[in-house]
Design a protein around this motif. Structure first.
Motif, short mmCIF file in Angstrom:
data_model
loop_
_atom_site.label_atom_id
_atom_site.label_comp_id
_atom_site.label_asym_id
_atom_site.label_seq_id
_atom_site.Cartn_x
_atom_site.Cartn_y
_atom_site.Cartn_z
N MET A 86 14.24 3.90 -6.92
CA MET A 86 13.36 4.87 -7.56
C MET A 86 11.90 4.67 -7.18
O MET A 86 11.14 5.63 -7.08
CB MET A 86 13.51 4.77 -9.08
N VAL A 87 11.50 3.43 -6.97
CA VAL A 87 10.08 3.14 -6.75
C VAL A 87 9.74 2.95 -5.27
O VAL A 87 8.56 2.89 -4.92
CB VAL A 87 9.64 1.89 -7.55
N PHE A 88 10.75 2.85 -4.41
CA PHE A 88 10.50 2.45 -3.03
C PHE A 88 9.57 3.41 -2.29
O PHE A 88 8.54 3.00 -1.74
CB PHE A 88 11.82 2.30 -2.27
N GLU A 89 9.90 4.69 -2.29
CA GLU A 89 9.09 5.64 -1.51
C GLU A 89 7.77 5.97 -2.21
O GLU A 89 6.70 5.88 -1.59
CB GLU A 89 9.90 6.91 -1.24
N PRO A 90 7.80 6.32 -3.51
CA PRO A 90 6.53 6.75 -4.12
C PRO A 90 5.54 5.61 -4.37
O PRO A 90 4.34 5.86 -4.44
CB PRO A 90 6.97 7.38 -5.45
N LEU A 91 6.02 4.38 -4.49
CA LEU A 91 5.13 3.28 -4.82
C LEU A 91 5.00 2.25 -3.69
O LEU A 91 3.89 1.97 -3.22
CB LEU A 91 5.60 2.58 -6.10
N ILE A 92 6.11 1.68 -3.26
CA ILE A 92 6.04 0.59 -2.29
C ILE A 92 5.49 1.08 -0.95
O ILE A 92 4.54 0.52 -0.40
CB ILE A 92 7.42 -0.07 -2.09
N LEU A 93 6.10 2.14 -0.42
CA LEU A 93 5.65 2.65 0.88
C LEU A 93 4.23 3.22 0.80
O LEU A 93 3.43 3.04 1.72
CB LEU A 93 6.62 3.70 1.41
N GLU A 94 3.92 3.89 -0.31
CA GLU A 94 2.57 4.43 -0.47
C GLU A 94 1.54 3.31 -0.57
O GLU A 94 0.43 3.42 -0.03
CB GLU A 94 2.52 5.32 -1.71
N TYR A 95 1.90 2.24 -1.26
CA TYR A 95 0.99 1.09 -1.39
C TYR A 95 0.68 0.51 -0.01
O TYR A 95 -0.48 0.21 0.31
CB TYR A 95 1.66 0.05 -2.28
N LEU A 96 1.69 0.39 0.83
CA LEU A 96 1.48 -0.15 2.18
C LEU A 96 0.68 0.80 3.05
O LEU A 96 -0.09 0.36 3.91
CB LEU A 96 2.83 -0.45 2.83
N ARG A 97 0.84 2.11 2.83
CA ARG A 97 0.04 3.08 3.58
C ARG A 97 -1.44 2.97 3.19
O ARG A 97 -2.32 3.05 4.05
CB ARG A 97 0.56 4.50 3.33
N ARG A 98 -1.70 2.79 1.91
CA ARG A 98 -3.09 2.72 1.45
C ARG A 98 -3.75 1.38 1.78
O ARG A 98 -4.96 1.32 1.99
CB ARG A 98 -3.14 2.94 -0.07
N TYR A 99 -2.95 0.33 1.79
CA TYR A 99 -3.50 -1.02 2.01
C TYR A 99 -2.71 -1.70 3.13
O TYR A 99 -1.89 -2.58 2.88
CB TYR A 99 -3.43 -1.84 0.71
N PRO A 100 -2.94 -1.30 4.37
CA PRO A 100 -2.15 -1.82 5.50
C PRO A 100 -2.31 -3.32 5.71
O PRO A 100 -1.49 -3.93 6.40
CB PRO A 100 -2.69 -1.02 6.70
N GLU A 101 -3.35 -3.92 5.14
CA GLU A 101 -3.53 -5.37 5.28
C GLU A 101 -2.64 -6.14 4.29
O GLU A 101 -2.51 -7.36 4.39
CB GLU A 101 -4.99 -5.76 5.07
N MET A 102 -2.03 -5.44 3.33
CA MET A 102 -1.18 -6.07 2.33
C MET A 102 0.25 -6.24 2.84
O MET A 102 0.71 -5.51 3.72
CB MET A 102 -1.14 -5.24 1.05
N LYS A 103 0.95 -7.21 2.29
CA LYS A 103 2.38 -7.39 2.48
C LYS A 103 3.05 -7.28 1.12
O LYS A 103 2.49 -7.70 0.11
CB LYS A 103 2.69 -8.75 3.10
N VAL A 104 4.25 -6.71 1.10
CA VAL A 104 5.01 -6.58 -0.15
C VAL A 104 6.37 -7.24 0.04
O VAL A 104 7.07 -6.99 1.03
CB VAL A 104 5.20 -5.11 -0.56
N GLU A 105 6.74 -8.08 -0.91
CA GLU A 105 8.08 -8.67 -0.94
C GLU A 105 8.78 -8.12 -2.18
O GLU A 105 8.38 -8.41 -3.31
CB GLU A 105 8.02 -10.18 -0.99
N LEU A 106 9.81 -7.31 -1.96
CA LEU A 106 10.56 -6.69 -3.05
C LEU A 106 11.93 -7.34 -3.13
O LEU A 106 12.73 -7.23 -2.21
CB LEU A 106 10.69 -5.18 -2.80
#
Length: 297
Positions: free
Chosen positions: A107-127
């Motif tokens: 539910m959260v992958f596309e609207p939140l996780i991918l969007e977060y990485l688009r906005r902050y390309p220097e960030m890494k996310v571990e889900l």
């Protein structure tokens, strides 16, 4: 801030917390060999063994217990200081570690996780997805997603989805020659796809209508613990399934599945982002919280 001066101390505390090198290495984003080297180097400098190791287990020695008891509070203070300084960053940096169930992750992958990485390309996310409820602090996570009704009282919660609804569905082939259930107790004469929870118990299907609540241990030929396999099984006509409505929306629209007991499956509070209450959330988490609030539906 360069963390090289802290890594050996963090390594020891992580191994003590997780009871092993492999899990601790995952928490710290290191290889097991690098973690073992860091612990060994500190032990060599101290001249004592902090851990008693066997081929099957790792446990703190007496010296290790004393050392970790004194070092852990100091490390916590250091991390708090780093997070306080982090408030002054214009852009978040580092790795954001999130924990949730597999269904919630979808539910959260596309609207939140991918969007977060688009906005902050220097960030890494571990889900990390798992059905069991974990201790965010103990297991080294920044935040998690769970149903609002199941959140610990000491956590800060940010609602993401207003409601979620679980419905009962079956394939057209399954209903051939069978009467559709009209009330929940009719399920006792049907084949159902049952779910084993992380605790090991079989989930009892829950229903409600006009204040009447019913819980049924449904019968069935198949027990699974992974929702995507349950989805495949219901499409194959194995039996009826209780599943989140949004997961099968396309199947219902296309006629691949049929919904039953519609009036017995009301909506309930949806997902929330939750995280430990602190004086200040780090910049990486603050940015994610802002995104959750923006995308909440």
């Amino acid at each position: 801030m360069n963390r090289s001066g802290l890594i050996e101390l963090e390594a020891v505390v992580a191994v003590a917390r997780r009871g092993g090198f492999r899990a601790a290495a995952r928490d710290l984003g290191m290889s097991s060999s690098a973690l073992s080297h860091a612990v060994g180097a500190l032990e060599a400098r101290l001249g004592v063994r902090l851990f008693d190791r066997t081929t099957r287990s790792v446990a703190l020695s007496a010296a290790g217990e004393q050392f970790v008891a004194q070092v852990s509070p100091a490390l916590a203070q250091i991390h708090t200081a780093i997070e306080d300084v982090d408030q002054h960053r214009d852009r978040p940096s580092g790795t954001l570690r999130l924990n949730t169930s597999l269904g919630a992750a979808r539910m959260v992958f596309e609207p939140l996780i991918l969007e977060y990485l688009r906005r902050y390309p220097e960030m890494k996310v571990e889900l990390v997805t798992e059905s069991r409820f974990i201790d965010l602090v103990e297991d080294g996570f920044d935040a998690g997603f769970r149903l609002q009704e199941s959140l610990p009282a000491d956590m800060v919660a940010i609602p993401f989805s207003r409601t979620i609804r679980s419905i009962v569905v079956g394939a057209p082939a399954y209903f051939e020659g069978r009467e559709r259930p009209r009330v929940p107790y009719d399920l006792l004469s049907h084949d159902c796809i049952r779910m084993r929870m992380a605790s090991g118990a079989i989930y009892h299907w829950e229903f409600e209508k006009r204040g009447e609540a019913i819980e049924i241990d449904v019968p069935g030929p198949l027990v699974l613990d992974e929702m995507s396999l349950m989805h495949e099984a219901v499409l194959a006509g194995v039996g009826l399934l209780l599943i989140a409505e949004q997961t099968v929306a396309d199947d219902l629209a296309a006629g691949r599945l049929i919904q039953v007991l519609d009036d017995w499956t009301p909506a309930y509070p949806g997902l929330s982002l939750y995280y430990p209450g602190r004086r200040h959330a780090p910049a990486k988490l603050r940015a994610f919280i802002d995104l959750v609030r923006e995308k909440a539906c």
